[in-house]
Design a protein around this motif. Structure first.
Motif, mmCIF file in Angstrom:
data_model
loop_
_atom_site.group_PDB
_atom_site.id
_atom_site.type_symbol
_atom_site.label_atom_id
_atom_site.label_comp_id
_atom_site.label_asym_id
_atom_site.label_seq_id
_atom_site.Cartn_x
_atom_site.Cartn_y
_atom_site.Cartn_z
ATOM 1 N N GLU A 171 5.673 -16.636 7.517
ATOM 2 C CA GLU A 171 5.931 -16.561 6.453
ATOM 3 C C GLU A 171 4.946 -17.013 5.113
ATOM 4 O O GLU A 171 4.830 -18.575 4.692
ATOM 5 N N TYR A 172 3.786 -16.513 5.413
ATOM 6 C CA TYR A 172 2.840 -17.140 4.242
ATOM 7 C C TYR A 172 3.331 -16.357 2.674
ATOM 8 O O TYR A 172 4.016 -15.017 2.842
ATOM 9 N N PHE A 173 3.330 -17.226 1.806
ATOM 10 C CA PHE A 173 3.915 -16.552 0.259
ATOM 11 C C PHE A 173 2.881 -17.042 -0.740
ATOM 12 O O PHE A 173 2.510 -17.865 -0.920
ATOM 13 N N LEU A 202 -9.485 -16.522 3.340
ATOM 14 C CA LEU A 202 -9.793 -16.063 4.261
ATOM 15 C C LEU A 202 -10.251 -14.984 5.222
ATOM 16 O O LEU A 202 -9.819 -13.337 4.858
ATOM 17 N N TYR A 203 -8.248 -14.486 5.533
ATOM 18 C CA TYR A 203 -7.667 -13.568 6.029
ATOM 19 C C TYR A 203 -6.365 -12.691 5.648
ATOM 20 O O TYR A 203 -6.449 -11.630 6.026
ATOM 21 N N PHE A 204 -6.219 -13.394 4.393
ATOM 22 C CA PHE A 204 -5.149 -12.665 4.184
ATOM 23 C C PHE A 204 -5.199 -12.740 2.435
ATOM 24 O O PHE A 204 -5.051 -11.500 1.743
ATOM 25 N N GLY A 205 -6.392 -13.196 1.566
ATOM 26 C CA GLY A 205 -6.762 -13.001 0.359
ATOM 27 C C GLY A 205 -6.611 -12.382 -0.751
ATOM 28 O O GLY A 205 -6.773 -11.700 -1.592
ATOM 29 N N ALA A 220 -17.377 -14.584 14.718
ATOM 30 C CA ALA A 220 -17.596 -13.596 14.527
ATOM 31 C C ALA A 220 -16.371 -12.220 15.243
ATOM 32 O O ALA A 220 -16.223 -11.538 14.201
ATOM 33 N N TYR A 221 -15.274 -13.768 14.652
ATOM 34 C CA TYR A 221 -13.720 -12.590 15.076
ATOM 35 C C TYR A 221 -12.970 -12.375 13.408
ATOM 36 O O TYR A 221 -13.400 -12.765 12.425
ATOM 37 N N ARG A 222 -12.404 -11.181 13.526
ATOM 38 C CA ARG A 222 -12.264 -10.703 12.405
ATOM 39 C C ARG A 222 -10.646 -9.713 13.282
ATOM 40 O O ARG A 222 -10.925 -9.032 13.658
ATOM 41 N N PRO A 223 -9.533 -10.486 12.696
ATOM 42 C CA PRO A 223 -8.212 -9.985 13.381
ATOM 43 C C PRO A 223 -8.229 -8.636 12.707
ATOM 44 O O PRO A 223 -8.598 -7.845 11.908
ATOM 45 N N PRO A 224 -6.876 -7.808 13.094
ATOM 46 C CA PRO A 224 -6.774 -6.240 13.206
ATOM 47 C C PRO A 224 -6.258 -6.757 11.784
ATOM 48 O O PRO A 224 -5.699 -7.918 11.136
ATOM 49 N N GLU A 225 -6.105 -5.294 11.080
ATOM 50 C CA GLU A 225 -5.121 -5.574 9.604
ATOM 51 C C GLU A 225 -4.531 -5.580 9.935
ATOM 52 O O GLU A 225 -3.089 -5.893 8.954
ATOM 53 N N LEU A 226 -3.443 -4.941 10.735
ATOM 54 C CA LEU A 226 -2.155 -4.965 10.617
ATOM 55 C C LEU A 226 -1.098 -7.050 10.595
ATOM 56 O O LEU A 226 -0.772 -6.710 9.688
ATOM 57 N N LEU A 227 -2.422 -7.554 10.427
ATOM 58 C CA LEU A 227 -2.146 -9.501 10.319
ATOM 59 C C LEU A 227 -1.706 -9.401 8.353
ATOM 60 O O LEU A 227 -0.840 -9.942 8.579
ATOM 61 N N ALA A 228 -3.171 -8.625 8.473
ATOM 62 C CA ALA A 228 -2.390 -9.447 7.321
ATOM 63 C C ALA A 228 -1.191 -8.378 6.061
ATOM 64 O O ALA A 228 -1.167 -8.941 5.132
ATOM 65 N N ARG A 229 -1.473 -6.804 6.674
ATOM 66 C CA ARG A 229 0.039 -6.815 6.103
ATOM 67 C C ARG A 229 1.359 -7.818 6.078
ATOM 68 O O ARG A 229 1.627 -7.562 5.197
ATOM 69 N N LEU A 230 1.066 -7.755 6.799
ATOM 70 C CA LEU A 230 2.759 -8.130 8.171
ATOM 71 C C LEU A 230 2.679 -9.486 6.617
ATOM 72 O O LEU A 230 3.938 -10.013 6.548
ATOM 73 N N ALA A 231 1.529 -10.449 6.788
ATOM 74 C CA ALA A 231 1.573 -11.414 4.778
ATOM 75 C C ALA A 231 1.734 -11.181 4.088
ATOM 76 O O ALA A 231 2.566 -11.893 3.174
#
Length: 582
Positions: free
Chosen positions: A196-198, A227-230, A251-262
């Protein structure tokens, strides 16, 4: 984009956030001193922070131990000793909300592991006993979140206070079961935000948002978003959020897939979610139903609504935002919402454990904005709604003896509004919006100054009717054609039937695209003759998302990439009971 390139971008944004936080002097707390250490400042600066009195409760326990775990090779021994004292020399407070309990138990688990050889913990028991209690609650909360959702869902104010404790456990817990489960739920909570990121905003209904629900971008979650969607220009005032600082230093870096979903908003689509029933202490005859959310993510706007599951007097959560329309724009200039400002004496004692005779005055004294009649947030047991894509119907049946027998609707002042045949219409350049109040209304100016800019500034439509309501439609310009054509369809040609309201409790309306919405106040909701099946909602539902309710299994896909989260939960096991505010 590859994970490597995405992680490089997150690294750069993390350093940007930490440097800006430090340069602005925003590092002087247990939550944010990560910024000073990440910028190679003098570690002894932390002594001024740890030597202050810190109430031994959730908001100091988890940031204190998290700071020590992350920077143990840099913190002075005296600072580590001050943090340790909160777990040995104090009578701790657990708090009364879901995020309070999570921060309390996450902090205590990490402390019990670090000082496992000490004979007695703060509660008079060995650290192993605290570890057992904390791991039971933490794993129970994770299981609940992964199967039926968490209480403080999609909160612009409190999502960080769930994300950060789990992140601390994922990176620093020594219990491998807790560590693995926490790592999965960190990804899950970020996916929850992404859906639901907009454009820097968190769209849809919010379990806890409070008196900032006319702001476009709001809350500590802005730091995580950037930080994560930018996909925004960096604004230190908004993005340097204290409760997001530990994530920037992690140190955590999420899978790039989550940014694409956003960020993939090319094709309008529906997001559906299920969250658990609200916990209510008293004043109701039956337990509430599960929460069901529906959000239409379009290219130029997002419209979201909630089936709150609460239909009895007394059940009116104080921070709830049940629905709103969001688009890109400045604060107060890109939101529409409405609210019955429910103000019963039962309201606070339904959810809070204090004495019913006292709780209304004690809470209202500390937070007077929770009681004002111009309020635009908070739950009402008399509110019902349904939505299909960009069209929503919201209805109220307010008792004659209610303290606030009206509904408040917020409209931005920066927009031009025209009234045609009972509809209020506006051209937002990329999309159009039409609003049809149900009941007599008047335009009022609403303004409240605040230290961080105006708390609220706009038009207040006060619909003064016990059977108040509204219909709203938002539609992309590309789909509707000219604004004049939209106005003609919306105010004249499209079906709109109030003949069954209020006596029969029914309203029906056609959207501009021809779908018919039929709503019965305490009956079925239908789209094109078919009943909506709220009970059939999964945990999450969106393009590329498969998350059946109650399974603890979530699969996220985008293109050829997939992220599978399996929490290994026995679906026959009852969720850990929780009596917390959510």
């Amino acid at each position: 984009m590859t994970d490597t390139e995405y992680h490089r971008q997150v690294d750069a944004r993390a350093q940007q956030l930490l440097r800006a936080c430090y340069d602005r002097g925003g590092h002087r707390s247990l939550w944010s001193f990560h910024a000073a250490l990440a910028c190679d400042a003098d570690p002894n600066e932390v002594m001024e922070i740890v030597e202050r009195y810190h109430e031994p409760g959730p908001f100091n326990l988890i940031p204190g131990i998290h700071l020590l775990c992350r920077w143990e090779d840099r913190l002075p021994a005296a600072a580590a000793d001050h943090i340790k004292r909160m777990f040995f020399d104090c009578l701790q407070q657990r708090g009364n909300t879901e995020n309070h309990w999570l921060m309390f138990y996450a902090g205590n688990l990490l402390a019990a592991e670090r000082w496992a050889d000490e004979p007695i913990f703060w509660n008079g028991l060995p650290p192993a006993a605290m570890h057992a209690e904390a791991s039971r609650w933490i794993l129970g909360m994770i299981a609940r979140t992964a199967t039926i959702g968490h209480y403080e869902y999609d909160s612009t104010g409190y999502h960080n206070e769930h994300f950060t404790p789990y992140l601390a456990l994922a990176e620093h817990a020594r219990d491998q079961v807790v560590k693995r489960q926490a790592a999965k739920v960190v990804d899950l909570l970020l996916a929850d935000m992404a859906l639901e990121y907009f454009h820097g905003a968190y769209a849809g209904g919010h379990g806890r948002e409070g008196n900032v629900n006319t702001w476009t971008q709001v809350g500590p979650g802005q730091g995580l978003n950037y930080l994560y969607f930018g996909d925004e220009e960096f604004e230190p005032e908004r993005h340097c959020q204290t409760y997001a600082t530990p994530a920037a230093a992690a140190a955590y870096r999420p899978p790039e897939l989550l940014a694409r979903l956003a960020l993939d908003r090319d094709t309008p689509h529906v997001v559906r979610k299920t969250k658990p029933p609200r916990a209510i202490y008293r004043h109701v005859e039956r337990a509430p139903d599960p929460v069901r959310k529906y959000t239409w993510m379009s290219r130029s706007f997002a419209l979201g609504s909630t089936q709150t599951g609460m239909v009895e007097a007394g059940a009116g959560p104080i921070d709830l935002t049940s629905w709103d329309l969001t688009w890109r724009g400045a604060r107060h200039q890109a939101k529409i919402c409405c609210n019955h400002p429910y103000r019963s004496a039962l309201r606070f004692s339904s959810f809070l454990p204090e004495l019913p005779q006292r709780v209304g005055r004690s809470v209202g004294t500390r937070k007077p904005y929770l009681q004002v009649s111009d309020r635009l947030f908070g739950g009402s047991p008399y509110e019902r709604m349904m939505q299909h894509e960009g069209t929503i119907i919201v209805l109220y049946r307010i008792p004659a003896d209610d303290e606030t027998p009206f509904v408040n609707c917020f409209l931005p002042k920066g927009s031009t509004w025209s009234e045609q045949n009972g509809w209020i219409l506006s051209d937002q350049q990329d999309f159009y919006v039409g609003l049809r109040p149900i009941g007599p209304y008047r335009w009022e100016d609403i303004y409240e100054p605040g230290k961080d800019g105006n708390w609220i500034d706009g038009w207040l439509l006060r619909i003064h009717d016990l059977n108040a309501g509204l219909v709203l439609e938002a539609v992309e310009k590309a789909a509707a054609g000219s604004f004049d054509a939209f106005c003609q369809v919306r105010s004249e040609a499209a079906h709109f039937d109030l003949s069954g309201w209020p006596d029969a409790g029914r309203v029906s309306v056609n959207s501009s695209t021809g779908s018919r919405l039929e709503m019965a106040y305490d009956g079925p909701h239908r789209v094109d003759g078919r009943d909506l099946d709220y009970a059939g909602y999964p945990l999450f539902d969106a393009p590329g998302v498969d998350a059946p309710l109650g399974t603890g299994k979530v699969t996220l896909r985008h293109g050829a990439d997939e992220l599978a989260l399996d929490f290994d939960i026995d679906p026959t096991t009852e969720p850990l009971p929780m009596r917390v505010i959510g």
